[in-house]
Design an enzyme around this catalytic site. Sequence first.
Site, PDB file in Angstrom:
ATOM      1  N   CYS A 132       9.062 -41.013 -37.235  1.00 50.58           N
ATOM      2  CA  CYS A 132       8.219 -40.132 -36.554  1.00 50.58           C
ATOM      3  C   CYS A 132       8.088 -41.176 -35.081  1.00 50.58           C
ATOM      4  CB  CYS A 132       6.777 -40.133 -37.192  1.00 50.58           C
ATOM      5  SG  CYS A 132       6.147 -41.587 -37.824  1.00 50.58           S
ATOM      6  N   HIS A 263       1.047 -40.642 -32.681  1.00 50.77           N
ATOM      7  CA  HIS A 263       1.547 -41.936 -32.112  1.00 50.77           C
ATOM      8  C   HIS A 263       1.571 -42.010 -30.559  1.00 50.77           C
ATOM      9  CE1 HIS A 263       2.178 -43.045 -36.081  1.00 50.77           C
ATOM     10  NE2 HIS A 263       3.553 -42.914 -36.187  1.00 50.77           N
TER      11      HIS A 263
END
Length: 357
Positions: A132, A263
């Site tokens: 990710c 993120h």
Amino acid sequence: MSNGPTLALVGATGAVGTVMIDIINGRESVPWGEIRLIASPRSAGKKITVRGEELTVIALSPEAFDGVDVAMFDVPDEVSAEWAPIAAERGAVAVDNSGAFRMDDDVPLVVPEVNADKVADRPRGIIANPNCTTLSMMAALGALHREFGLKELVVASYQAASGAGQDGVDRLYAELDAVSGKGLGAKAGDVRAALEAGGLSLADTPFAGTPLALNVVPSAGSYKGDGWFSEELKVRNESRKILGIPDLKVSATCVRVPVVTTHSLAVHATFEREVTVEAAHKVFEAQPSVVLVDDPENGRFPSPAEVVGNDPTYVGRVRQALDFPNTLDFFVCGDNLRKGAALNTYEVAEQLAPEFS
């Protein structure tokens, strides 16, 4: 559902599997004739509504893949390592979100916006989804690479607690609850004492034995020696494979921050050809899966709180690097449970669907 290929979702009741179902339910249309939900035996029998139809979760078994054309895996590495080859043996193309096959030479590592052509090159019948963290920057970085030729990459990531799984999310909420309203000072011992008073042992934290509440932790993943952690090496190795630049110079520092989901990355990218902020803006604006938010004078740039729950990659703070020719610095945010995991996996599956129609 209409006639069409059969899609299986392995890990349908997990955190990423739940997001995957939300994505499927949110699509205007889907190419699937049947959607099959698969999970561990303890989750078998659960009812989940997918596109208005109540489906029953079935237990993971070899027979569960009979008649399946595409099987998406949102499960731990060891489960994928065992079961993705079984799905492939039964005739399905396995699209795996774990780390089990990412660096396998016979398994393509695919981001559709960057290297969609690799989907057809799958000797083992398996396609891998990147980590990710890598994925959060890859749509933007891949677009720049096509225009200017990426040569060197330095990245600092600011990774959400959900990147450590549900345990990470639960731990962050528990720590925030323990320190809330305590009027803590600046000393590290204040936070630790508050956690201990709340019954939270640092020996049990998934964040390297360090508090995450009111803190940042400069490590992510497992320690691999020579000062490097696994998340940092994934950024290096996966970027090289996805972009098709085996000798790309990459250095990453991965940091865990007290954010639940999404993120962020500070990217320092050097290119073979001259690049300007104006040219980079045009590249970003031309990408359907990239949203440019870059107005620092008015305080407009991406942040996790604005990005969470959205599909695109958000980019801002684009600037010419001081003292570094042909180099841009920019900031990227991406929901690590959506594009960073579930969405990319599903987009690969959608790309495969016409093969079986």
